[in-house]
Each structure stands twice: as structure tokens, then as C-alpha cells.
Design a protein around this motif. Structure first.
Motif, PDB file in Angstrom:
ATOM      1  N   PHE A 242       0.831  -1.209   0.000  1.00 36.83           N
ATOM      2  CA  PHE A 242       0.000   0.000   0.000  1.00 36.83           C
ATOM      3  C   PHE A 242       0.861   1.252   0.000  1.00 36.83           C
ATOM      4  O   PHE A 242       0.544   2.246  -0.679  1.00 36.83           O
ATOM      5  CB  PHE A 242      -0.929   0.004   1.220  1.00 36.83           C
ATOM      6  N   ARG A 243       1.989   1.209   0.735  1.00 35.53           N
ATOM      7  CA  ARG A 243       2.861   2.385   0.793  1.00 35.53           C
ATOM      8  C   ARG A 243       3.548   2.616  -0.550  1.00 35.53           C
ATOM      9  O   ARG A 243       3.634   3.754  -1.030  1.00 35.53           O
ATOM     10  CB  ARG A 243       3.885   2.218   1.911  1.00 35.53           C
ATOM     11  N   PHE A 244       4.099   1.559  -1.163  1.00 35.16           N
ATOM     12  CA  PHE A 244       4.766   1.714  -2.454  1.00 35.16           C
ATOM     13  C   PHE A 244       3.798   2.157  -3.541  1.00 35.16           C
ATOM     14  O   PHE A 244       4.150   2.950  -4.424  1.00 35.16           O
ATOM     15  CB  PHE A 244       5.432   0.397  -2.864  1.00 35.16           C
ATOM     16  N   ALA A 245       2.563   1.651  -3.492  1.00 33.33           N
ATOM     17  CA  ALA A 245       1.581   2.023  -4.505  1.00 33.33           C
ATOM     18  C   ALA A 245       0.935   3.376  -4.212  1.00 33.33           C
ATOM     19  O   ALA A 245       0.169   3.877  -5.038  1.00 33.33           O
ATOM     20  CB  ALA A 245       0.511   0.955  -4.602  1.00 33.33           C
ATOM     21  N   LYS A 246       1.240   3.950  -3.042  1.00 34.33           N
ATOM     22  CA  LYS A 246       0.696   5.250  -2.645  1.00 34.33           C
ATOM     23  C   LYS A 246      -0.838   5.233  -2.622  1.00 34.33           C
ATOM     24  O   LYS A 246      -1.499   6.159  -3.072  1.00 34.33           O
ATOM     25  CB  LYS A 246       1.200   6.358  -3.573  1.00 34.33           C
TER      26      LYS A 246
END
Length: 402
Positions: A83-87
Motif C-alpha cells: 500500500f505504501r509503495f503504490a501510494k
């Protein structure tokens, strides 16, 4: 080429509105690729930890549980990183868990304008307590927690209370089973209350189920009622040796459940028998009062044999076997020493029967086989003949008047 790249970029920047949260195609691809990389990395970690646990010589069950726990931790952390990498905002998850599930099965509403010109489809409607994924998750946690708590309470009672009070094994089974179902029923009721199901709705559901039981679930209802009969009336108990003659089942009872009973056969196979079959059909309980069993060994000898010598040979054979009861104790009612019956004058043999008691009915087949071997050797020692079936056949010429 530049136009192709621009089209790809334009496609990746397209946004999809999911529950009011705009998510681009690029973010979705990033999320999926991150999860794929996570699974590949989890596979390598799984093999590395497996080899580490093997070098540490951990028990196989403990190693499997640790690997499963590590896999869950890696998946939870990895999904957060994805979720963090995909923003992608994690607030999207809150909307997913709080989204009313009933709306998924409703047709799309057409916009209707009110007298004030307001779109009525956009007006918020209070559904009371809608069913959401969060409520279902809470209900599952409650039921699973009740199941785990039931297992722990049963373990404590079995180790600390029931064994100390020297309560019979079957009585322990009934008490622990009652406690288990009590915890499960309480957990299910609390879970349904957390979901938002009212007891009025439950009454309607059970009313419909009663009709279904009357028409299509007769066998299940019969097995459930028979299960209560077996548990409380106790025609058979845990550890009893039973024989269901109609289905050729013989073995020791290891578990009595509400729907079925598990019987461990002499071949170490677990046979699942419906409870209604044990209540409505003939069941031979070999150990209802005790484990004693009387073996019958039938044998035929030739007409020229000395019947007293045959009797003595059979009695000696029974006394030579270590598992046969030679002198019954005072507590063994109706148990007699080995004896022989002269059964019948057969067509080609004199028929005898050796009767002997043994302490464990589970051993009856093995002991009967041993006695057959020993009788064969004993008859050879005393020159007693076991005859073949004999028939006299008379042939007459065609022209004979006789």
C-alpha cells in the motif's frame, strides 16, 4: 514510438473510483507487482527458515507452526508495504470494511428528483445496523475465541479436576461435550448479536429450518436425536467393543458425536457410523458390563475316534493357551473353566465345540486362530482324524429294475 509511450502513460494515469477513493491503474499495477515480489521473497524465507529449523532439530509440528506464523507476519507487513509503495491511502480499507454488504446485491437506483430538485438517490438513508465486513470479522473472532476458550477449559477440567475426582471416562466425555457445545452456542449468539441479527429474525429462520427438517433433513435430525440418546442413555460407551452385524462393523468405540460415532476396527481403520443406525438396528456390545468374551471353536472328528480322548485333547489345548481363563475368580460371574460340548452326529463326523473364556474380547480372533493351530497339532499327537465330507454315490445299469 513517443505516441505509444504517451498512450501507455495516459492509460496508467486513468483513475478508477472505488468507494469514493480514486485509484489509478499505475497504483494497481504497483500494488500487484509488490505482492508478487513479496510472495517470491516469502518462498525464499520459508526455505531458509526450514533449513534453519532442521539444523536446530526442532520438532516437525513446532517447525510447521513457526513457519505458518512467520508467513502470516510477512504477509501482513508486506501488504502494508505494498500500500505504501503504490501510494494507496489506507483509508480505502476502512471504507471497504464498513461498506454495507447488502448493497452489493441491490440493483442500481435510478436518480429521482424531489420537489426541491434534490437527487433522492444521493440522500443518505439510515439502514440501522448494516452488515459489513468489519462486523463479520468481529463475529468470526468471537466464535473462534469461544472455540479456543472451550478447548482450554476442557483441557484444564480434564487434567486438574476430572482425573483427580476419578470420574468415569464416559461421564467425563459427556461433561466435556456439554461444556463445549455450551461455549459454542454462547459464542454464536454473541457473534450474531455483533453482526446485528435480532433474535426475532432468528426465530423466523429457525421456523423455516423446522419446515426444512420435516421435509429434507430427516436423516440429519434423526442422527442428532440418536446422538443425544447414545450420550445420555449410554447403551454404548467410549471404549466399548461393539459389533454392528447388519453392516459387518466390529471394533472399539473411540468417539460419540452428535451426528455420528467413530469405531476403531481391528485393522486400525476408523469407521464412521451414523447414530441412527446404532439406535434403530441390532448392536452387539461385547463390553457393556465387562471385557470378558467366550470363544467357541467347532471341530469334527471321524466316527472311529475315541470321544473321551477328543474331549481331553481339546481341554488340554485350552489350558495350554496363556490367554484362556482356567480358573475364574470370585468376581467373574457366569464364567466357567474351559469345557467341551458334544454337539451333533454329523453326516461324516462327530461334531464337538470347545468353549473357553478370555479376558479381552478384542483378542478373540487372534486367540481363536491360536487354538485352531494348537488343536491341529494336538490331534496329530493323539492320532485323531478330522474326516473329509463323504457321500455315497450308486450307479445302476439302464436295464436294471432295482
Amino acid at each position: 514510438m513517443n505516441e505509444f509511450i504517451e498512450q501507455i502513460n495516459k492509460f496508467l494515469q486513468n483513475s478508477i473510483n472505488i468507494l469514493g477513493e480514486p485509484i489509478t491503474v499505475e497504483q494497481i499495477f504497483t500494488f500487484i507487482l509488490t505482492l508478487i515480489g513479496l510472495l517470491v521473497g516469502a518462498g525464499y524465507l520459508h526455505r531458509w527458515f526450514r533449513s534453519l529449523f532442521n539444523r536446530l532439530r526442532l520438532p516437525q509440528d513446532l517447525a510447521n507452526r513457526l513457519l505458518a506464523l512467520l508467513f502470516l507476519i510477512v504477509m501482513v507487513v508486506g501488504i502494508g508495504l505494498a500500500f505504501r509503495f503504490a501510494k494507496i491511502s489506507t483509508g480505502f480499507l476502512g471504507k471497504v470494511f464498513n461498506y454495507p454488504i447488502a448493497k452489493l446485491f441491490q440493483p442500481p437506483q435510478k436518480p429521482i428528483e424531489t420537489e426541491t430538485g434534490e437527487d433522492q438517490s444521493s440522500v443518505a438513508v439510515d439502514d440501522g445496523s448494516p452488515l459489513t465486513l468489519k462486523r463479520l470479522f468481529f463475529a468470526f473472532v468471537i466464535v473462534f475465541g469461544a472455540f479456543i476458550l472451550s478447548k482450554y477449559v476442557q483441557w484444564v477440567l480434564r487434567r486438574q479436576v476430572l482425573q483427580a475426582l476419578q470420574i468415569a471416562r464416559h461421564t467425563q466425555f459427556i461433561l466435556l461435550r456439554f461444556i463445549h457445545f455450551t461455549f459454542l452456542i454462547i459464542g454464536v449468539l454473541i457473534g450474531l448479536s455483533a453482526v446485528g441479527v435480532s433474535f426475532t429474525s432468528l426465530a423466523i429462520i429457525f421456523g423455516g429450518l423446522s419446515i426444512g427438517i420435516g421435509f429434507g433433513l430427516q436423516n440429519i435430525a434423526s442422527n442428532l436425536i440418536s446422538g443425544f440418546i447414545l450420550i445420555f442413555e449410554r447403551p454404548i460407551k467410549i471404549g466399548d467393543m461393539v459389533e454392528v452385524t447388519d453392516v459387518n462393523v466390529f471394533g472399539r468405540v473411540t468417539s460419540i458425536n452428535l451426528r455420528s460415532t467413530i469405531i476403531n476396527s481391528v485393522d486400525a481403520k476408523e469407521i464412521i457410523v451414523p447414530n441412527s443406525q446404532l439406535v434403530t438396528e441390532s448392536v452387539h456390545n461385547l463390553t457393556h458390563d465387562n471385557n470378558l468374551f467366550r470363544i467357541r471353536v467347532a471341530v469334527g472328528v471321524s466316527y472311529g475316534s475315541d470321544v473321551q480322548l477328543v474331549k481331553r485333547a481339546l481341554i488340554e489345548t485350552a489350558h495350554e493357551h496363556p490367554q484362556v481363563i482356567k480358573e475364574p475368580g470370585a468376581t467373574m460371574e457366569n464364567v466357567t473353566p474351559p469345557f467341551v460340548r458334544f454337539v451333533n452326529f454329523g453326516n461324516s463326523s462327530l461334531d464337538f465345540e470347545l468353549l473357553a473364556w478370555i479376558p479381552d474380547s478384542f483378542q478373540r480372533f487372534d486367540i481363536a486362530s491360536d487354538l485352531h493351530f494348537m488343536i491341529w497339532e494336538k490331534f496329530k499327537e493323539y492320532n485323531i482324524t478330522i474326516p473329509f465330507p463323504q457321500r455315497d454315490v450308486h450307479f445302476y445299469p439302464k436295464g436294471s429294475n432295482s
